[in-house]
Design a protein around this motif. Structure first.
Motif, PDB file in Angstrom:
ATOM      1  N   ARG A 109      -1.706  14.496  -3.423  1.00  0.00           N
ATOM      2  CA  ARG A 109      -2.051  14.856  -2.057  1.00  0.00           C
ATOM      3  C   ARG A 109      -0.799  15.180  -1.237  1.00  0.00           C
ATOM      4  O   ARG A 109      -0.790  16.101  -0.420  1.00  0.00           O
ATOM      5  N   GLU A 110       0.284  14.414  -1.473  1.00  0.00           N
ATOM      6  CA  GLU A 110       1.524  14.647  -0.734  1.00  0.00           C
ATOM      7  C   GLU A 110       2.129  16.003  -1.091  1.00  0.00           C
ATOM      8  O   GLU A 110       2.596  16.732  -0.217  1.00  0.00           O
ATOM      9  N   THR A 111       2.103  16.327  -2.377  1.00  0.00           N
ATOM     10  CA  THR A 111       2.639  17.621  -2.806  1.00  0.00           C
ATOM     11  C   THR A 111       1.857  18.748  -2.154  1.00  0.00           C
ATOM     12  O   THR A 111       2.434  19.728  -1.664  1.00  0.00           O
ATOM     13  N   ASN A 112       0.534  18.618  -2.110  1.00  0.00           N
ATOM     14  CA  ASN A 112      -0.295  19.644  -1.495  1.00  0.00           C
ATOM     15  C   ASN A 112      -0.056  19.743   0.006  1.00  0.00           C
ATOM     16  O   ASN A 112      -0.194  20.822   0.592  1.00  0.00           O
ATOM     17  N   ARG A 113       0.321  18.630   0.633  1.00  0.00           N
ATOM     18  CA  ARG A 113       0.644  18.674   2.055  1.00  0.00           C
ATOM     19  C   ARG A 113       1.860  19.569   2.310  1.00  0.00           C
ATOM     20  O   ARG A 113       1.889  20.334   3.278  1.00  0.00           O
ATOM     21  N   TYR A 114       2.844  19.496   1.424  1.00  0.00           N
ATOM     22  CA  TYR A 114       4.030  20.333   1.590  1.00  0.00           C
ATOM     23  C   TYR A 114       3.761  21.782   1.203  1.00  0.00           C
ATOM     24  O   TYR A 114       4.404  22.696   1.736  1.00  0.00           O
ATOM     25  N   ILE A 115       2.805  22.005   0.305  1.00  0.00           N
ATOM     26  CA  ILE A 115       2.398  23.372  -0.001  1.00  0.00           C
ATOM     27  C   ILE A 115       1.831  24.026   1.253  1.00  0.00           C
ATOM     28  O   ILE A 115       2.130  25.184   1.571  1.00  0.00           O
ATOM     29  N   LYS A 116       1.013  23.286   1.998  1.00  0.00           N
ATOM     30  CA  LYS A 116       0.455  23.805   3.244  1.00  0.00           C
ATOM     31  C   LYS A 116       1.560  24.108   4.246  1.00  0.00           C
ATOM     32  O   LYS A 116       1.485  25.101   4.984  1.00  0.00           O
ATOM     33  N   GLN A 117       2.595  23.268   4.273  1.00  0.00           N
ATOM     34  CA  GLN A 117       3.705  23.516   5.179  1.00  0.00           C
ATOM     35  C   GLN A 117       4.470  24.780   4.787  1.00  0.00           C
ATOM     36  O   GLN A 117       4.915  25.545   5.648  1.00  0.00           O
ATOM     37  N   LEU A 118       4.631  25.004   3.477  1.00  0.00           N
ATOM     38  CA  LEU A 118       5.273  26.234   3.010  1.00  0.00           C
ATOM     39  C   LEU A 118       4.445  27.449   3.402  1.00  0.00           C
ATOM     40  O   LEU A 118       4.990  28.476   3.842  1.00  0.00           O
ATOM     41  N   ASN A 119       3.118  27.344   3.243  1.00  0.00           N
ATOM     42  CA  ASN A 119       2.236  28.447   3.624  1.00  0.00           C
ATOM     43  C   ASN A 119       2.359  28.761   5.110  1.00  0.00           C
ATOM     44  O   ASN A 119       2.447  29.930   5.513  1.00  0.00           O
ATOM     45  N   THR A 120       2.363  27.714   5.927  1.00  0.00           N
ATOM     46  CA  THR A 120       2.481  27.889   7.373  1.00  0.00           C
ATOM     47  C   THR A 120       3.813  28.543   7.730  1.00  0.00           C
ATOM     48  O   THR A 120       3.882  29.447   8.579  1.00  0.00           O
ATOM     49  N   LEU A 121       4.880  28.082   7.088  1.00  0.00           N
ATOM     50  CA  LEU A 121       6.214  28.627   7.344  1.00  0.00           C
ATOM     51  C   LEU A 121       6.283  30.105   6.989  1.00  0.00           C
ATOM     52  O   LEU A 121       6.788  30.921   7.775  1.00  0.00           O
ATOM     53  N   SER A 122       5.788  30.461   5.817  1.00  0.00           N
ATOM     54  CA  SER A 122       5.854  31.860   5.382  1.00  0.00           C
ATOM     55  C   SER A 122       4.983  32.754   6.256  1.00  0.00           C
ATOM     56  O   SER A 122       5.371  33.884   6.583  1.00  0.00           O
ATOM     57  N   LYS A 123       3.813  32.264   6.648  1.00  0.00           N
ATOM     58  CA  LYS A 123       2.950  33.055   7.532  1.00  0.00           C
ATOM     59  C   LYS A 123       3.615  33.283   8.886  1.00  0.00           C
ATOM     60  O   LYS A 123       3.482  34.355   9.482  1.00  0.00           O
ATOM     61  N   LYS A 124       4.330  32.277   9.359  1.00  0.00           N
ATOM     62  CA  LYS A 124       5.022  32.404  10.641  1.00  0.00           C
ATOM     63  C   LYS A 124       6.071  33.507  10.585  1.00  0.00           C
ATOM     64  O   LYS A 124       6.349  34.178  11.582  1.00  0.00           O
ATOM     65  N   HIS A 125       6.661  33.680   9.407  1.00  0.00           N
ATOM     66  CA  HIS A 125       7.721  34.683   9.234  1.00  0.00           C
ATOM     67  C   HIS A 125       7.236  35.868   8.392  1.00  0.00           C
ATOM     68  O   HIS A 125       8.050  36.549   7.756  1.00  0.00           O
ATOM     69  N   ALA A 126       5.919  36.115   8.411  1.00  0.00           N
ATOM     70  CA  ALA A 126       5.336  37.173   7.588  1.00  0.00           C
ATOM     71  C   ALA A 126       5.933  38.543   7.896  1.00  0.00           C
ATOM     72  O   ALA A 126       6.207  39.330   6.976  1.00  0.00           O
ATOM     73  N   ASP A 127       6.140  38.835   9.170  1.00  0.00           N
ATOM     74  CA  ASP A 127       6.686  40.153   9.534  1.00  0.00           C
ATOM     75  C   ASP A 127       8.103  40.334   9.000  1.00  0.00           C
ATOM     76  O   ASP A 127       8.454  41.411   8.495  1.00  0.00           O
ATOM     77  N   GLU A 128       8.906  39.279   9.092  1.00  0.00           N
ATOM     78  CA  GLU A 128      10.278  39.359   8.584  1.00  0.00           C
ATOM     79  C   GLU A 128      10.301  39.483   7.066  1.00  0.00           C
ATOM     80  O   GLU A 128      11.131  40.208   6.502  1.00  0.00           O
ATOM     81  N   ASN A 170      14.092  25.615   6.976  1.00  0.00           N
ATOM     82  CA  ASN A 170      12.869  24.852   6.746  1.00  0.00           C
ATOM     83  C   ASN A 170      12.347  25.005   5.324  1.00  0.00           C
ATOM     84  O   ASN A 170      11.721  24.090   4.789  1.00  0.00           O
ATOM     85  N   LEU A 171      12.606  26.153   4.708  1.00  0.00           N
ATOM     86  CA  LEU A 171      12.232  26.340   3.312  1.00  0.00           C
ATOM     87  C   LEU A 171      12.927  25.302   2.437  1.00  0.00           C
ATOM     88  O   LEU A 171      12.302  24.664   1.575  1.00  0.00           O
ATOM     89  N   TYR A 172      14.210  25.105   2.669  1.00  0.00           N
ATOM     90  CA  TYR A 172      14.967  24.121   1.901  1.00  0.00           C
ATOM     91  C   TYR A 172      14.477  22.705   2.208  1.00  0.00           C
ATOM     92  O   TYR A 172      14.264  21.902   1.299  1.00  0.00           O
ATOM     93  N   ARG A 173      14.272  22.419   3.487  1.00  0.00           N
ATOM     94  CA  ARG A 173      13.834  21.072   3.891  1.00  0.00           C
ATOM     95  C   ARG A 173      12.470  20.720   3.275  1.00  0.00           C
ATOM     96  O   ARG A 173      12.298  19.638   2.714  1.00  0.00           O
ATOM     97  N   ILE A 174      11.517  21.634   3.374  1.00  0.00           N
ATOM     98  CA  ILE A 174      10.168  21.372   2.855  1.00  0.00           C
ATOM     99  C   ILE A 174      10.175  21.265   1.335  1.00  0.00           C
ATOM    100  O   ILE A 174       9.516  20.398   0.756  1.00  0.00           O
ATOM    101  N   SER A 175      10.922  22.149   0.683  1.00  0.00           N
ATOM    102  CA  SER A 175      10.946  22.116  -0.784  1.00  0.00           C
ATOM    103  C   SER A 175      11.578  20.831  -1.305  1.00  0.00           C
ATOM    104  O   SER A 175      11.167  20.307  -2.344  1.00  0.00           O
ATOM    105  N   ARG A 176      12.559  20.301  -0.581  1.00  0.00           N
ATOM    106  CA  ARG A 176      13.161  19.014  -0.962  1.00  0.00           C
ATOM    107  C   ARG A 176      12.143  17.889  -0.845  1.00  0.00           C
ATOM    108  O   ARG A 176      12.022  17.040  -1.725  1.00  0.00           O
TER     109      ARG A 176
END
Length: 201
Positions: A109-128, A170-176
């Motif tokens: 469940r914890e791993t999946n929580r960080y997957i959601k955070q990665l998804n949110t991060l990438s969507k936030k920077h989708a245009d870039e 944040n990519l580095y922080r979340i992946s860690r």
């Protein structure tokens, strides 16, 4: 692309070179033929560790033309990224997708929580991301537009992936954090099965 390592004109680094670098602790996890031999929990651990290494490595790239194109007929504009930078981004996307896919199957469940955070991060920077040839699939994985990545402006790449930028940081922080969650999960599973798990492997 074959691997040719060096700093002189006419040399470049391949996607496979960077994948081996990101998966230096367990290179079997970087090979599609070998991944099926590893459990989902083990893959989630290896993939998230490789992703944090990829994020860290990309953030330290200076994006200058240290490596020239191996194709002597190719003309590259000064503002375009070079072949080696492009290969490192391709390897990052493959590692990112591996981490998303294995993490979802890990049962953590914890791993999946960080997957959601990665998804949110990438969507936030989708245009870039799209500006440099990377789009987001419905399942949260990334997809490369080869034509756009080939002509990606290194200024735009640097503005997204430099260490002081939000996406890179944040990519580095979340992946860690994801890697620590995956480690906790695989340790718990190993304890249940009476096995020893060595994270140094």
């Amino acid at each position: 692309m074959s691997i040719s390592i060096g700093t002189s004109s006419g040399t470049s680094l391949s996607t496979n070179f960077y994948l081996r670098k990101y998966y230096s602790n367990n290179q079997n996890a970087a090979k599609s033929s070998k991944r099926k031999e590893l459990s989902s929990a083990a893959l989630a651990f290896e993939d998230s560790r490789a992703l944090s290494r990829a994020a860290n490595s990309l953030s330290k790239t200076d994006f200058t033309s240290k490596y020239q194109s191996s194709d002597s007929k190719k003309t590259t504009k000064d503002e375009d990224i070079d072949d080696s930078t492009r290969a490192s981004i391709e390897a990052f996307v493959e590692t990112y997708n591996n981490a998303i896919t294995s993490g979802k199957k890990s049962g953590s469940r914890e791993t999946n929580r960080y997957i959601k955070q990665l998804n949110t991060l990438s969507k936030k920077h989708a245009d870039e991301l799209e500006d440099i040839g990377i789009s987001i699939n419905n399942d949260g994985t990334l997809k490369i537009n080869d034509a756009l990545l080939k002509t990606a402006d290194k200024t735009k790449v640097k503005s997204l992936l430099s260490p002081e930028k939000e996406y890179s940081r944040n990519l580095y922080r979340i992946s860690r954090k994801m890697n620590r969650a995956a480690e906790d999960n695989i340790r718990a599973l190993a304890n249940l099965q009476g096995m020893h798990f060595d994270v140094s492997l």
